[in-house]
Write a protein that holds these residues in place. Structure first.
Motif, PDB file in Angstrom:
ATOM      1  N   PHE A 186       0.153  -1.368  -0.208  1.00 21.15           N
ATOM      2  CA  PHE A 186       0.175   0.226   0.018  1.00 21.15           C
ATOM      3  C   PHE A 186       0.951   1.437   0.222  1.00 21.15           C
ATOM      4  O   PHE A 186       0.635   2.155  -0.805  1.00 21.15           O
ATOM      5  CB  PHE A 186      -1.105  -0.024   0.744  1.00 21.15           C
ATOM      6  N   ALA A 187       1.769   1.082   0.936  1.00 24.99           N
ATOM      7  CA  ALA A 187       2.828   3.114   0.463  1.00 24.99           C
ATOM      8  C   ALA A 187       3.303   2.077  -0.386  1.00 24.99           C
ATOM      9  O   ALA A 187       3.868   4.155  -0.481  1.00 24.99           O
ATOM     10  CB  ALA A 187       3.625   2.486   1.793  1.00 24.99           C
TER      11      ALA A 187
ATOM     12  N   ILE B   9       2.560   1.326  -3.393  1.00 24.58           N
ATOM     13  CA  ILE B   9       1.660   2.628  -4.486  1.00 24.58           C
ATOM     14  C   ILE B   9       1.855   3.417  -4.218  1.00 24.58           C
ATOM     15  O   ILE B   9       1.315   5.085  -4.927  1.00 24.58           O
ATOM     16  CB  ILE B   9       0.359   1.480  -4.704  1.00 24.58           C
ATOM     17  N   LEU B  10       1.134   4.134  -3.234  1.00 22.28           N
ATOM     18  CA  LEU B  10       1.202   5.344  -2.672  1.00 22.28           C
ATOM     19  C   LEU B  10       3.139   6.624  -3.015  1.00 22.28           C
ATOM     20  O   LEU B  10       2.194   7.604  -3.251  1.00 22.28           O
ATOM     21  CB  LEU B  10       0.701   5.549  -1.227  1.00 22.28           C
ATOM     22  N   PHE B  11       3.534   6.091  -2.625  1.00 16.98           N
ATOM     23  CA  PHE B  11       4.914   6.690  -2.819  1.00 16.98           C
ATOM     24  C   PHE B  11       4.637   6.434  -3.781  1.00 16.98           C
ATOM     25  O   PHE B  11       5.310   8.077  -4.695  1.00 16.98           O
ATOM     26  CB  PHE B  11       5.944   5.861  -2.467  1.00 16.98           C
TER      27      PHE B  11
ATOM     28  N   TYR C  22      -0.205  20.544  -1.269  1.00 19.49           N
ATOM     29  CA  TYR C  22       1.321  18.872  -1.911  1.00 19.49           C
ATOM     30  C   TYR C  22       2.277  19.727  -1.942  1.00 19.49           C
ATOM     31  O   TYR C  22       2.676  20.874  -2.295  1.00 19.49           O
ATOM     32  CB  TYR C  22       0.467  18.439  -2.159  1.00 19.49           C
TER      33      TYR C  22
ATOM     34  N   SER D 173      10.779   9.095  -4.560  1.00 20.43           N
ATOM     35  CA  SER D 173       9.774   8.487  -3.534  1.00 20.43           C
ATOM     36  C   SER D 173       9.292   7.546  -4.262  1.00 20.43           C
ATOM     37  O   SER D 173       9.175   6.959  -5.008  1.00 20.43           O
ATOM     38  CB  SER D 173       8.520   9.896  -3.718  1.00 20.43           C
ATOM     39  N   ARG D 174       9.620   7.886  -5.646  1.00 19.63           N
ATOM     40  CA  ARG D 174       9.149   6.990  -7.165  1.00 19.63           C
ATOM     41  C   ARG D 174       9.930   6.145  -6.910  1.00 19.63           C
ATOM     42  O   ARG D 174       9.682   4.765  -7.709  1.00 19.63           O
ATOM     43  CB  ARG D 174       9.244   7.517  -8.677  1.00 19.63           C
TER      44      ARG D 174
ATOM     45  N   PHE E  19       2.741   6.282  -6.443  1.00 19.37           N
ATOM     46  CA  PHE E  19       1.982   8.100  -7.775  1.00 19.37           C
ATOM     47  C   PHE E  19       1.935   9.226  -6.713  1.00 19.37           C
ATOM     48  O   PHE E  19       1.708  10.358  -7.550  1.00 19.37           O
ATOM     49  CB  PHE E  19       0.962   7.073  -7.226  1.00 19.37           C
ATOM     50  N   MET E  20       2.037   9.245  -5.600  1.00 13.76           N
ATOM     51  CA  MET E  20       2.478  10.947  -5.079  1.00 13.76           C
ATOM     52  C   MET E  20       3.546  11.636  -5.948  1.00 13.76           C
ATOM     53  O   MET E  20       3.957  12.249  -6.243  1.00 13.76           O
ATOM     54  CB  MET E  20       3.281  10.165  -3.698  1.00 13.76           C
TER      55      MET E  20
ATOM     56  N   GLY F 257       9.011   3.172  -4.181  1.00 16.48           N
ATOM     57  CA  GLY F 257       7.622   3.015  -4.161  1.00 16.48           C
ATOM     58  C   GLY F 257       8.452   1.353  -5.872  1.00 16.48           C
ATOM     59  O   GLY F 257       6.867   0.210  -5.306  1.00 16.48           O
TER      60      GLY F 257
END
Length: 132
Positions: free
Chosen positions: A16-17, A19-21, A40, A65-66, A23-24, A69
């Motif tokens: 979950f994190a 995927i969040l990282f 943001y 972040s990408r 896309f963020m 992720g």
């Protein structure tokens, strides 16, 4: 059905994190925040010092972040396949990898901002010529 998923190993923090990282990071790269007044973006004491620092911080944070992720998602799936249930070690590995990823992103971004700030200070300083 939903409860079975919640208790399966595929319901873990790393997936979950991750995927969040991912896309963020994609969102911040695709739509960079224009100023510190946006809702943001990567906010810290150093990143809000100037518009240049804000831009650099968000570029670095989006890139890292990408990458985080892309590492967390396979880690989560590997843990889901390796462990038979949600044991203590399962949680240590999945949640620990998320915590390490967050610490790496913040630490790397702050280090890069510190390096930029030091370069900018030396560029504007009158440094005496020591070659005499």
């Amino acid at each position: 059905m939903f409860m079975n998923f919640l208790h399966s190993t595929y319901c873990n923090a790393a997936i979950f994190a991750g995927i969040l990282f991912f896309f963020m990071g994609y969102f911040i790269r695709r739509y960079p925040p224009k100023s510190t007044q946006t809702w943001y973006g990567y906010r810290s004491f150093l990143s809000t010092q100037s518009p240049e620092m804000w831009h650099e911080a968000n570029q670095d944070a989006a890139y890292i972040s990408r990458r985080i992720g892309a590492i967390l998602i396979p880690t989560g799936f590997a843990c889901a396949l390796f462990f038979e249930g949600q044991t203590d070690w399962f949680w240590y590995i999945t949640v620990g990898s998320v915590i390490i990823g967050v610490m790496y992103m913040v630490g790397y971004t702050e280090w890069r901002l510190q390096q930029k700030m030091n370069r900018d200070e030396y560029d504007g300083a009158d440094i005496p010529d020591k070659r005499r």
